[in-house]
Design a protein around this motif. Structure first.
Motif, PDB file in Angstrom:
ATOM      1  N   ILE A  17     -32.624  27.647  -3.766  1.00 53.56           N
ATOM      2  CA  ILE A  17     -33.511  27.693  -3.863  1.00 53.56           C
ATOM      3  C   ILE A  17     -34.446  26.229  -2.473  1.00 53.56           C
ATOM      4  O   ILE A  17     -34.826  26.483  -2.112  1.00 53.56           O
ATOM      5  N   MET A  18     -33.305  25.848  -1.844  1.00 53.79           N
ATOM      6  CA  MET A  18     -32.984  24.987  -0.763  1.00 53.79           C
ATOM      7  C   MET A  18     -31.962  24.324  -1.176  1.00 53.79           C
ATOM      8  O   MET A  18     -30.997  24.283  -2.049  1.00 53.79           O
ATOM      9  N   ARG A  19     -31.585  23.396   0.456  1.00 52.26           N
ATOM     10  CA  ARG A  19     -30.394  23.098   0.891  1.00 52.26           C
ATOM     11  C   ARG A  19     -31.140  21.501   0.282  1.00 52.26           C
ATOM     12  O   ARG A  19     -31.477  20.842   1.435  1.00 52.26           O
ATOM     13  N   THR A  20     -29.806  20.578   0.337  1.00 54.86           N
ATOM     14  CA  THR A  20     -29.593  19.020  -0.373  1.00 54.86           C
ATOM     15  C   THR A  20     -28.753  18.620   1.030  1.00 54.86           C
ATOM     16  O   THR A  20     -28.269  19.436   1.602  1.00 54.86           O
ATOM     17  N   GLY A  21     -28.246  17.785   1.086  1.00 57.36           N
ATOM     18  CA  GLY A  21     -27.632  16.936   2.296  1.00 57.36           C
ATOM     19  C   GLY A  21     -26.329  17.298   1.929  1.00 57.36           C
ATOM     20  O   GLY A  21     -25.448  17.931   3.355  1.00 57.36           O
ATOM     21  N   LEU A  22     -25.536  17.688   0.855  1.00 51.18           N
ATOM     22  CA  LEU A  22     -24.068  18.235   0.428  1.00 51.18           C
ATOM     23  C   LEU A  22     -23.983  19.681   0.167  1.00 51.18           C
ATOM     24  O   LEU A  22     -23.024  19.735   0.142  1.00 51.18           O
ATOM     25  N   CYS A  23     -25.460  19.809  -1.056  1.00 47.78           N
ATOM     26  CA  CYS A  23     -25.459  20.930  -2.182  1.00 47.78           C
ATOM     27  C   CYS A  23     -26.580  22.244  -1.887  1.00 47.78           C
ATOM     28  O   CYS A  23     -27.005  21.864  -0.812  1.00 47.78           O
ATOM     29  N   LEU A  70     -36.001  18.005 -11.912  1.00 45.69           N
ATOM     30  CA  LEU A  70     -36.517  18.248 -13.199  1.00 45.69           C
ATOM     31  C   LEU A  70     -37.453  18.223 -14.069  1.00 45.69           C
ATOM     32  O   LEU A  70     -38.552  18.899 -14.703  1.00 45.69           O
ATOM     33  N   LYS A  71     -37.204  16.607 -15.018  1.00 47.54           N
ATOM     34  CA  LYS A  71     -37.808  16.423 -15.915  1.00 47.54           C
ATOM     35  C   LYS A  71     -39.129  16.745 -15.458  1.00 47.54           C
ATOM     36  O   LYS A  71     -40.228  16.407 -16.354  1.00 47.54           O
ATOM     37  N   LYS A  72     -39.265  16.126 -14.568  1.00 46.83           N
ATOM     38  CA  LYS A  72     -41.718  15.232 -13.765  1.00 46.83           C
ATOM     39  C   LYS A  72     -41.891  16.671 -13.754  1.00 46.83           C
ATOM     40  O   LYS A  72     -43.203  16.500 -14.269  1.00 46.83           O
ATOM     41  N   VAL A  73     -41.626  18.345 -13.070  1.00 46.13           N
ATOM     42  CA  VAL A  73     -42.113  19.271 -13.470  1.00 46.13           C
ATOM     43  C   VAL A  73     -42.258  19.623 -14.532  1.00 46.13           C
ATOM     44  O   VAL A  73     -43.428  20.766 -14.663  1.00 46.13           O
ATOM     45  N   LEU A 126     -42.252  28.254 -10.188  1.00 49.38           N
ATOM     46  CA  LEU A 126     -41.163  27.146 -10.401  1.00 49.38           C
ATOM     47  C   LEU A 126     -40.477  26.854  -9.211  1.00 49.38           C
ATOM     48  O   LEU A 126     -40.432  25.821  -9.080  1.00 49.38           O
ATOM     49  N   ILE A 127     -39.632  27.540  -8.527  1.00 46.90           N
ATOM     50  CA  ILE A 127     -39.285  27.469  -6.726  1.00 46.90           C
ATOM     51  C   ILE A 127     -39.892  26.250  -6.757  1.00 46.90           C
ATOM     52  O   ILE A 127     -39.972  25.095  -5.865  1.00 46.90           O
ATOM     53  N   GLU A 128     -41.632  26.498  -5.978  1.00 49.51           N
ATOM     54  CA  GLU A 128     -42.531  26.798  -5.407  1.00 49.51           C
ATOM     55  C   GLU A 128     -42.558  25.189  -5.324  1.00 49.51           C
ATOM     56  O   GLU A 128     -42.341  23.989  -5.069  1.00 49.51           O
ATOM     57  N   THR A 129     -42.755  24.114  -7.041  1.00 54.70           N
ATOM     58  CA  THR A 129     -42.774  23.378  -8.006  1.00 54.70           C
ATOM     59  C   THR A 129     -41.301  22.541  -7.454  1.00 54.70           C
ATOM     60  O   THR A 129     -41.394  21.340  -7.239  1.00 54.70           O
ATOM     61  N   LEU A 130     -40.973  23.428  -7.280  1.00 54.00           N
ATOM     62  CA  LEU A 130     -39.846  22.512  -7.298  1.00 54.00           C
ATOM     63  C   LEU A 130     -39.216  22.031  -6.000  1.00 54.00           C
ATOM     64  O   LEU A 130     -38.514  20.614  -5.285  1.00 54.00           O
ATOM     65  N   ARG A 131     -39.686  22.812  -4.764  1.00 55.75           N
ATOM     66  CA  ARG A 131     -39.312  21.776  -4.095  1.00 55.75           C
ATOM     67  C   ARG A 131     -40.321  20.863  -3.276  1.00 55.75           C
ATOM     68  O   ARG A 131     -40.083  20.386  -2.771  1.00 55.75           O
ATOM     69  N   GLU A 132     -41.450  21.012  -3.548  1.00 55.66           N
ATOM     70  CA  GLU A 132     -42.941  20.086  -3.934  1.00 55.66           C
ATOM     71  C   GLU A 132     -41.979  18.489  -4.360  1.00 55.66           C
ATOM     72  O   GLU A 132     -42.598  17.472  -3.431  1.00 55.66           O
ATOM     73  N   ALA A 133     -41.971  18.678  -5.576  1.00 51.81           N
ATOM     74  CA  ALA A 133     -41.298  17.372  -6.555  1.00 51.81           C
ATOM     75  C   ALA A 133     -39.832  17.288  -5.351  1.00 51.81           C
ATOM     76  O   ALA A 133     -40.051  14.901  -5.596  1.00 51.81           O
TER      77      ALA A 133
END
Length: 136
Positions: A17-23, A70-73, A126-133
């Motif tokens: 769903i996305m890349r973070t700095g490490l993962c 994830l908890k917030k969403v 869900l993916i879009e909401t997580l990316r936004e968060a």
């Protein structure tokens, strides 16, 4: 050291769903639980202690960031975080939203029942909401 390559089982069972700095942050294809997987993009790493000290800090930071989002969403009752790796040895961290009354609550998610696929529209939302968060 070889270049990073994602284990085929993680590739088959989840989507990036996305890349973070490490993962590489991935969503499990099993819709019974909102289930994210952080995979450090480092070759030949099976344990957290094999990461450099800086990468260990980054993994901790990114795990907290993902768990909080994830908890917030989802409004989950509990967020489960685990790096087990008995079957898939490549280091990966599970971040799973749990709810009272969900499939196998309060038992573990591993090995319980059969995976259920997401409806495409619900998965994409869900993916879009997580990316936004995660990016706000």
């Amino acid at each position: 050291m070889d270049a990073f390559e994602l284990d085929h089982r993680l590739a088959n069972d989840s989507i990036s769903i996305m890349r973070t700095g490490l993962c590489d942050l991935r969503l499990s294809k099993d819709c019974r639980w909102p289930w994210l997987i952080l995979v450090p993009r480092r070759a030949d790493i099976t344990e957290i202690f094999e990461l450099t000290p800086l990468d260990q800090v980054m993994l901790t930071f990114e795990t907290e960031m993902v768990a909080s989002a994830l908890k917030k969403v989802t409004g989950a009752a509990k967020i489960n975080v685990a790096a087990i790796g008995n079957i898939v040895r490549q280091l990966h961290v599970h971040v799973i939203a749990r709810f009272e009354g969900d499939a196998n609550w309060p038992g573990p998610v591993w090995g319980f029942g059969k995976p259920e696929a997401y409806d495409d529209a619900k998965r994409d939302q869900l993916i879009e909401t997580l990316r936004e968060a995660l990016t706000s």
